[in-house]
Write a protein that holds these residues in place. Sequence first.
Motif, mmCIF file in Angstrom:
data_model
loop_
_atom_site.group_PDB
_atom_site.id
_atom_site.type_symbol
_atom_site.label_atom_id
_atom_site.label_comp_id
_atom_site.label_asym_id
_atom_site.label_seq_id
_atom_site.Cartn_x
_atom_site.Cartn_y
_atom_site.Cartn_z
ATOM 1 N N TRP A 25 -3.589 9.490 -12.351
ATOM 2 C CA TRP A 25 -2.956 8.079 -13.318
ATOM 3 C C TRP A 25 -2.136 8.637 -14.390
ATOM 4 N N GLN A 26 -2.239 10.004 -14.724
ATOM 5 C CA GLN A 26 -1.465 10.531 -15.851
ATOM 6 C C GLN A 26 -0.388 11.075 -15.138
ATOM 7 N N LYS A 27 -0.540 11.807 -13.998
ATOM 8 C CA LYS A 27 0.670 12.723 -13.345
ATOM 9 C C LYS A 27 1.637 11.534 -12.863
ATOM 10 N N TRP A 28 1.143 10.552 -12.070
ATOM 11 C CA TRP A 28 2.002 9.524 -11.628
ATOM 12 C C TRP A 28 1.788 8.437 -12.388
ATOM 13 N N GLN A 29 2.363 8.307 -13.714
ATOM 14 C CA GLN A 29 2.034 7.061 -14.474
ATOM 15 C C GLN A 29 2.779 5.728 -13.685
ATOM 16 N N GLY A 87 -5.198 4.110 -3.539
ATOM 17 C CA GLY A 87 -4.775 5.750 -4.056
ATOM 18 C C GLY A 87 -5.210 6.210 -5.203
ATOM 19 N N ASP A 88 -4.613 6.428 -6.159
ATOM 20 C CA ASP A 88 -5.041 6.878 -7.426
ATOM 21 C C ASP A 88 -5.608 5.854 -8.468
ATOM 22 N N TYR A 89 -5.496 4.680 -8.069
ATOM 23 C CA TYR A 89 -5.316 3.703 -9.045
ATOM 24 C C TYR A 89 -6.599 2.555 -9.002
ATOM 25 N N THR A 127 0.889 -1.389 0.080
ATOM 26 C CA THR A 127 -0.003 0.053 0.049
ATOM 27 C C THR A 127 0.861 1.383 -0.076
ATOM 28 N N ASN A 128 1.878 1.143 0.848
ATOM 29 C CA ASN A 128 2.830 2.383 0.895
ATOM 30 C C ASN A 128 3.429 2.748 -0.269
ATOM 31 N N ILE A 129 3.835 1.797 -1.075
ATOM 32 C CA ILE A 129 4.575 1.959 -2.507
ATOM 33 C C ILE A 129 3.731 2.696 -3.270
ATOM 34 N N VAL A 130 2.433 2.260 -3.308
ATOM 35 C CA VAL A 130 1.489 2.918 -4.262
ATOM 36 C C VAL A 130 1.154 4.335 -3.668
#
Length: 708
Positions: A111-115, A315-317, A69-72
């Motif tokens: 999802w575009q800013k942090w691909q 997160g964002d995904y 979770t933290n990695i994401v």
Amino acid sequence: MKRIGVDVGGTFTDLMYWDEDGAVAVHKVPSTPHDPAVATMDGVRQLSERLGIAVSDLDQFLHGTTVATNIVLEHNGADVGLITTEGFRDILHIARKKRPLNYSSYQDLPWQKWQLVRRRNRRVVPERVDASGAVLVPLDEDAVREQVRVLRDNGVQAIAVCFLHSYRNPAHEQAVKRIIEQEYPEVFVSLSSEVAPQYREYERFSTTALNAFVGPKVSRYVDNLRNTTRAAGVRGEVGLMTSAGGLITARGAVDNPVLLLTSGVVAGLLGGCAIGEASGYPSVITLDVGGTSADIGVAPDGKLRMKHLLDTRIGDYHAMVPMAEVDTIGAGGGSIAFIDEGGMFRVGPRSAGATPGPACYGRGGTEPTSTDAMVALGWLRADSFLSGTMEVEPQLAVKAIDEHVAEKLGTSVSHAAIGIFQIAAHAMTEAISLHSVRKGYDPRDFSLVAEGGAGPLYAWHIAEQLGIPRVIVPHHPGIASAMGLLATDIRSETPATVWTSSADPDLARIAAEFDRLTAHAIAQLGADGLAPEDVVIERSLDCRYIGQGYELRVPAPSGEIDADWVARAAAAFHDVHERTYLQRFDDKPVHLVNVRVTAVGKVGHVPLADVEAGGTDPSAAVKTTTDAVFWTGAGEATPFPTKVYDRALLKAGNVLDGPAIVEQFDSTTVIGPGQRATIDRVGHIVIEIETAAGDRGPALGALEGDQR
């Protein structure tokens, strides 16, 4: 059998030991964010020494972790490459066209800013399979080999392989995997047909890319943990909690690390279910409040609910993996209170964490936190933290609240401290309302299980606000997630898309997929050392009305798959749809989209033994009487003479009248003014919350407030 469960949180790492003789012991150590395995093994060694056993005596090591979770959330995963069908290079960029701000032309799309995969590493090859699994364009293996070499030269650490309709025919993806093993054997490989074998193009791509994104780091962490436990002599395989509320082995976690997303928080809900069942109240809402966050879970009749596909995000995904219905908000003991630039009084989500921690810890923190507020109110005493093993300085808490909140608001420290508590508690109350009332459940039909180091400090007030009839504080509230690890089973879930209608069902295909998935699930658990007779198979369906965009999960009927079976499945869907959306359409055909098989390998659970009975008088457990600050009906901060009890000395049948404070190693419980608590047969504190007979006001009021 000697077992230990270890749950790694943002502030503390919790441990619980159990053996076949019924011995139970708990321990708590500060987390080590730079390497969670350090605190994990330190805690295991310390607890083993305290028990007088060797680490090598442990037969089973169960673990809940936030590493994936933290990695994401921190966007620091692997450099990922993608191999996909020609024409589908930008699926991860386009996503579902949903925007966080519907009416803003200028916004960062996360999802575009942090691909997950940079465009230069998204490579396409000629191949095409249709929705039935038929090959339209054969795989160009020479093109695959060329693209793998490009990704190798680009230095990617993981490769995701996502082909169109590979959930129906995985042959092309499997061929690519063989080529990668030849050309770039050291890279981590993630196939969509293995990670998310079901329809939904973008979600399948996103889940597979997420698996690759977290894969290398999680694999190293799990391998390191497994090697460390083996070196210490722990017998048996490491078991890790998944987002679906089951255990997988270290081998399974290395193959599919995306299953570990939300690993830690689900364990708390499982622990709450075991706690509620032991006290005779199976329907529970869990409130697990730690140093950084609060986890909210709802389990009607003690059964975990799975999240809807739209909600299975991290997160964002999007992550199209089974996730139990647990959500997290940024409100905990370390949540920082402040006055923002507009003059608004706020608490969290920013946290003081383990370092420097709340001001009262004396580790350099100067901003007031929720913990500091409770110290200032007299609920947390200087000599009560971790049974006095942690030094606390109340004057630092008072100073921080005065300088950063009270002076700016022109009020007293006591009023400011009450405000900090109530703001944090309101955020938790709203979260519980969101996950119960808005989803068709009345919180007054549940018991609130208070978990975590801070959950029992908040629960008495939150239950009053929502009209929940009782609060259950387990014997070890701060270790509930570790207990959850010892109260669950090994689980393996696999889906398959069938895409048929109740009006004209493809019975042969449904039966064939159930048989295939069942054989696969039994083989998966067999590889983990479980015999077929030790495995229970659970079947479910993803259904929707024809024309709807998303499915609901429905328990599959038992028996032979025939026309009557389909009718019973459709009836079950009508019931679930009515529960979720308050409407049903019995005359409409039902679309059966996916079938699912979950294999459950039963393991021994921690039994909760009865505690010594002692009558109603708790006076033998009284440590002292203190003046603790609460508020009256007029909102005035008022000191109340408050008895302080030693949890270890309370006995079954003891009755505690509020206000009262109960102290123990891993937590402190507050019983509010006018409330009454009883110690039940297994040692849980059960706080009864008075509500007028037939009163439907509090919870409905919370819902109406949400709607406004």
